[in-house]
Design a protein around this motif. Structure first.
Motif, PDB file in Angstrom:
ATOM      1  N   HIS A 299       3.371  16.053   4.748  1.00 52.45           N
ATOM      2  CA  HIS A 299       3.363  14.897   5.658  1.00 52.45           C
ATOM      3  C   HIS A 299       4.781  14.405   5.904  1.00 52.45           C
ATOM      4  O   HIS A 299       5.140  14.047   7.048  1.00 52.45           O
ATOM      5  CB  HIS A 299       2.509  13.778   5.062  1.00 52.45           C
ATOM      6  CG  HIS A 299       2.546  12.514   5.847  1.00 52.45           C
ATOM      7  ND1 HIS A 299       3.259  11.402   5.439  1.00 52.45           N
ATOM      8  CD2 HIS A 299       1.979  12.185   7.027  1.00 52.45           C
ATOM      9  CE1 HIS A 299       3.120  10.438   6.341  1.00 52.45           C
ATOM     10  NE2 HIS A 299       2.353  10.883   7.301  1.00 52.45           N
ATOM     11  N   ARG A 300       5.581  14.369   4.885  1.00 50.52           N
ATOM     12  CA  ARG A 300       6.972  13.912   5.040  1.00 50.52           C
ATOM     13  C   ARG A 300       7.752  14.859   5.953  1.00 50.52           C
ATOM     14  O   ARG A 300       8.529  14.423   6.805  1.00 50.52           O
ATOM     15  CB  ARG A 300       7.646  13.817   3.672  1.00 50.52           C
ATOM     16  CG  ARG A 300       9.058  13.243   3.732  1.00 50.52           C
ATOM     17  CD  ARG A 300       9.617  12.989   2.350  1.00 50.52           C
ATOM     18  NE  ARG A 300      10.961  12.440   2.414  1.00 50.52           N
ATOM     19  CZ  ARG A 300      11.249  11.157   2.604  1.00 50.52           C
ATOM     20  NH1 ARG A 300      10.252  10.289   2.723  1.00 50.52           N
ATOM     21  NH2 ARG A 300      12.501  10.738   2.653  1.00 50.52           N
ATOM     22  N   VAL A 301       7.529  16.150   5.781  1.00 47.33           N
ATOM     23  CA  VAL A 301       8.222  17.131   6.624  1.00 47.33           C
ATOM     24  C   VAL A 301       7.774  17.005   8.076  1.00 47.33           C
ATOM     25  O   VAL A 301       8.597  16.996   8.997  1.00 47.33           O
ATOM     26  CB  VAL A 301       7.959  18.556   6.105  1.00 47.33           C
ATOM     27  CG1 VAL A 301       8.511  19.594   7.075  1.00 47.33           C
ATOM     28  CG2 VAL A 301       8.587  18.746   4.724  1.00 47.33           C
TER      29      VAL A 301
ATOM     30  N   ARG B   4      -2.323   6.786  13.396  1.00 43.81           N
ATOM     31  CA  ARG B   4      -1.354   7.748  12.870  1.00 43.81           C
ATOM     32  C   ARG B   4      -0.660   7.259  11.607  1.00 43.81           C
ATOM     33  O   ARG B   4      -0.222   8.043  10.782  1.00 43.81           O
ATOM     34  CB  ARG B   4      -0.312   8.069  13.945  1.00 43.81           C
ATOM     35  CG  ARG B   4      -0.849   8.921  15.091  1.00 43.81           C
ATOM     36  CD  ARG B   4       0.270   9.306  16.043  1.00 43.81           C
ATOM     37  NE  ARG B   4      -0.185  10.232  17.067  1.00 43.81           N
ATOM     38  CZ  ARG B   4      -0.672   9.852  18.238  1.00 43.81           C
ATOM     39  NH1 ARG B   4      -0.746   8.555  18.534  1.00 43.81           N
ATOM     40  NH2 ARG B   4      -1.084  10.737  19.120  1.00 43.81           N
ATOM     41  N   ARG B   5      -0.503   5.944  11.473  1.00 46.39           N
ATOM     42  CA  ARG B   5       0.196   5.428  10.297  1.00 46.39           C
ATOM     43  C   ARG B   5      -0.565   5.719   9.010  1.00 46.39           C
ATOM     44  O   ARG B   5       0.003   5.667   7.917  1.00 46.39           O
ATOM     45  CB  ARG B   5       0.409   3.922  10.435  1.00 46.39           C
ATOM     46  CG  ARG B   5      -0.878   3.110  10.379  1.00 46.39           C
ATOM     47  CD  ARG B   5      -0.636   1.645  10.595  1.00 46.39           C
ATOM     48  NE  ARG B   5      -1.880   0.886  10.515  1.00 46.39           N
ATOM     49  CZ  ARG B   5      -1.958  -0.407  10.750  1.00 46.39           C
ATOM     50  NH1 ARG B   5      -0.873  -1.075  11.074  1.00 46.39           N
ATOM     51  NH2 ARG B   5      -3.110  -1.039  10.659  1.00 46.39           N
ATOM     52  N   ASN B   6      -1.867   5.984   9.124  1.00 43.57           N
ATOM     53  CA  ASN B   6      -2.690   6.305   7.958  1.00 43.57           C
ATOM     54  C   ASN B   6      -2.968   7.800   7.849  1.00 43.57           C
ATOM     55  O   ASN B   6      -3.953   8.204   7.235  1.00 43.57           O
ATOM     56  CB  ASN B   6      -4.017   5.546   8.018  1.00 43.57           C
ATOM     57  CG  ASN B   6      -3.845   4.064   7.751  1.00 43.57           C
ATOM     58  OD1 ASN B   6      -2.828   3.639   7.209  1.00 43.57           O
ATOM     59  ND2 ASN B   6      -4.812   3.274   8.157  1.00 43.57           N
TER      60      ASN B   6
ATOM     61  N   SER C  31      -1.679  14.350  13.721  1.00 45.73           N
ATOM     62  CA  SER C  31      -1.162  12.979  13.714  1.00 45.73           C
ATOM     63  C   SER C  31       0.272  12.883  14.216  1.00 45.73           C
ATOM     64  O   SER C  31       0.805  11.789  14.377  1.00 45.73           O
ATOM     65  CB  SER C  31      -1.232  12.394  12.298  1.00 45.73           C
ATOM     66  OG  SER C  31      -0.292  13.038  11.441  1.00 45.73           O
ATOM     67  N   ILE C  32       0.909  14.030  14.460  1.00 40.46           N
ATOM     68  CA  ILE C  32       2.302  14.025  14.896  1.00 40.46           C
ATOM     69  C   ILE C  32       2.403  13.521  16.328  1.00 40.46           C
ATOM     70  O   ILE C  32       1.713  14.010  17.221  1.00 40.46           O
ATOM     71  CB  ILE C  32       2.914  15.444  14.802  1.00 40.46           C
ATOM     72  CG1 ILE C  32       2.802  15.987  13.379  1.00 40.46           C
ATOM     73  CG2 ILE C  32       4.373  15.420  15.245  1.00 40.46           C
ATOM     74  CD1 ILE C  32       3.257  17.421  13.254  1.00 40.46           C
TER      75      ILE C  32
ATOM     76  N   ARG D  38       0.806  -1.222   0.000  1.00 33.41           N
ATOM     77  CA  ARG D  38       0.000   0.000   0.000  1.00 33.41           C
ATOM     78  C   ARG D  38       0.837   1.269   0.000  1.00 33.41           C
ATOM     79  O   ARG D  38       0.566   2.204  -0.744  1.00 33.41           O
ATOM     80  CB  ARG D  38      -0.932   0.001   1.223  1.00 33.41           C
ATOM     81  CG  ARG D  38      -1.708   1.301   1.407  1.00 33.41           C
ATOM     82  CD  ARG D  38      -2.736   1.167   2.514  1.00 33.41           C
ATOM     83  NE  ARG D  38      -2.103   0.897   3.791  1.00 33.41           N
ATOM     84  CZ  ARG D  38      -1.698   1.855   4.641  1.00 33.41           C
ATOM     85  NH1 ARG D  38      -1.834   3.117   4.305  1.00 33.41           N
ATOM     86  NH2 ARG D  38      -1.169   1.545   5.799  1.00 33.41           N
ATOM     87  N   GLU D  39       1.867   1.331   0.871  1.00 33.68           N
ATOM     88  CA  GLU D  39       2.658   2.550   0.961  1.00 33.68           C
ATOM     89  C   GLU D  39       3.409   2.837  -0.329  1.00 33.68           C
ATOM     90  O   GLU D  39       3.619   3.984  -0.705  1.00 33.68           O
ATOM     91  CB  GLU D  39       3.636   2.476   2.146  1.00 33.68           C
ATOM     92  CG  GLU D  39       4.717   1.406   2.021  1.00 33.68           C
ATOM     93  CD  GLU D  39       4.267   0.038   2.481  1.00 33.68           C
ATOM     94  OE1 GLU D  39       5.121  -0.859   2.592  1.00 33.68           O
ATOM     95  OE2 GLU D  39       3.054  -0.138   2.710  1.00 33.68           O
TER      96      GLU D  39
END
Length: 422
Positions: free
Chosen positions: A184-186, A350-352, A228-229, A127-128
């Motif tokens: 999201h990556r940041v 949080r993983r989603n 989500s952080i 999925r990722e």
């Protein structure tokens, strides 16, 4: 007798499959992006229609080939796919009743082919990986269209496509998805210079489109990502604190906020007031008519309006479009599907975070923009997210798929995991 493969060749094959998948996504995106302004398919075939069909067919063929040469197959959620098929089946009943079977039938075939192509791509990677490849593909197309269309901003207008004549409201989708992924990556502590540059550039492109509903969706999606952080990095806190006075300066001392609120004047056919006129036409369909319950087919993109200086209005809402195309029955199925996908995604925690943020953005945008169930980039993103959440299972090889690939979402389509021998 099978022999084991060395590391580098296997790694090279994996990179080749990834590059192939991204290429297929790009072709698929281009095939559903508007090539002409204000033109809707009504059953007539011309060069553009045939060319787009050829691209979509080519993407399907490439995805099928990629599926055949891939060593591992991942399960795909079957519930969302069945729900979409049910919605399309209801729309065809409405098309038969309304007499628009040709145009609606072609659009249904396109949507089904699009969905099957997405299923094939989803079944090849975890999925990722699927989400990363899709984001890259959308980002590539969005960047090219935004850069080539920059002249529209220089001329004092909204950012829109010129290489492909897509509207600002369509272009913002191609910029918002990579923007949210980069943000999201940041925020997740994996920032790179490229991610920061991408986050800033794509966000500025979104603002330049001046698409108010989409910008609201982006803002809410960013809030979802922030919430989500788990542990806020020091540099993230600095950026968030510094952004407050920066946003105040932009709002108070630049015409940006005023231009967004008063964009295009009160008489524009694109304002919320003119949209609601079209919505009222759909909502006032008599209850006793079959069209109220099953719609009039997927080819319904506009409605005739009375008492205005224009005669026709586009249905700028996925939900009102669903009512016009599939009636109350089809819209109810779609509402259940959307709710189920959102709940299933949120259950991942949080993983989603990124999938939830993307869904929130799409659903907010869907209230004033079409495409949730259509041959569109919106549908590609939605069905990709929906089809990757499947129940935990043990494949034929006995290997349990990674837990981050799995989340409950009803029945699944199984391809039988296998390993290829060299």
């Amino acid at each position: 007798m099978p022999t084991s493969r060395s590391g580098p060749p296997v790694l090279g094959e994996a990179k080749a499959r990834t590059a192939s998948a991204i290429s297929i996504w790009i072709v698929l995106i281009i095939s559903v992006t508007a090539w002409r302004k204000g033109a809707y398919f009504e059953g007539a075939f011309d060069t553009v229609v045939v060319a787009k069909a050829a691209l979509q067919g080519g993407a399907f063929a490439m995805a099928l080939l990629l599926r055949k040469v891939s060593p591992t197959a991942y399960p795909v959620a079957g519930g969302p796919l069945l729900a979409v098929l049910a919605v399309l089946a209801v729309s065809m009943i409405g098309a038969l009743q309304a007499g628009g079977t040709t145009a609606s039938g072609v659009l249904v075939v396109r949507i089904v082919l699009l969905m099957v192509t997405v299923v094939l791509l989803v079944s090849v990677f975890p999925r990722e990986h699927v989400l990363r490849q899709l984001v890259i593909a959308i980002g590539v197309v969005g960047a090219v269209l935004a850069i080539t269309g920059a002249g529209t901003v220089a001329a004092g207008g909204r950012l829109e496509g010129t290489l492909l004549p897509i509207s600002p409201n369509e272009l913002v989708l191609l910029c918002a998805v990579p923007a949210l992924a980069a943000i999201h990556r940041v925020l997740s502590g994996h920032a790179t210079i490229g991610a920061v540059v991408a986050a800033v550039a794509y966000t500025l492109a979104c603002v330049a489109t001046q698409s108010r509903t989409a910008l609201l969706g982006v803002a809410v999606a960013i809030v979802v990502l922030v919430l989500s952080i788990r542990t806020i990095q020091r540099y993230v806190v600095v950026v968030m604190v510094a952004s407050v006075p920066a946003l105040f300066v932009v709002a108070a001392y630049t015409p940006l906020l005023g231009s967004l609120l008063n964009r295009e004047g009160s008489t524009s056919n694109l304002t919320l007031n003119s949209r609601t006129i079209a919505w009222q036409v759909v909502l006032q369909t008599p209850v006793e008519s079959l069209q109220k319950w099953v719609g009039a087919g997927m080819s319904v993109k506009t409605v005739n309006v009375r008492g205005q200086y224009w005669n026709e209005q586009v249905l700028d809402s996925s939900w009102v479009s669903a009512l016009a195309q599939t009636g109350v029955i089809g819209t109810a199925i779609l509402a259940v599907l959307v709710t189920a996908v959102l709940v299933a995604t949120m259950r991942g925690g949080r993983r989603n975070a990124l999938p939830v943020a993307l869904l929130v953005f799409l659903l907010i945008r869907a209230f004033l923009e079409t495409g949730l169930v259509d041959a569109s980039v919106t549908f590609i993103v939605f069905i990709s997210l929906a089809s990757t959440f499947v129940p935990t299972s043990v494949p034929a090889s006995g290997r349990v798929l990674p837990s981050d690939h799995l989340a409950p979402a009803g029945p699944s389509i199984r391809y039988g995991t296998h390993q290829k021998a060299s």
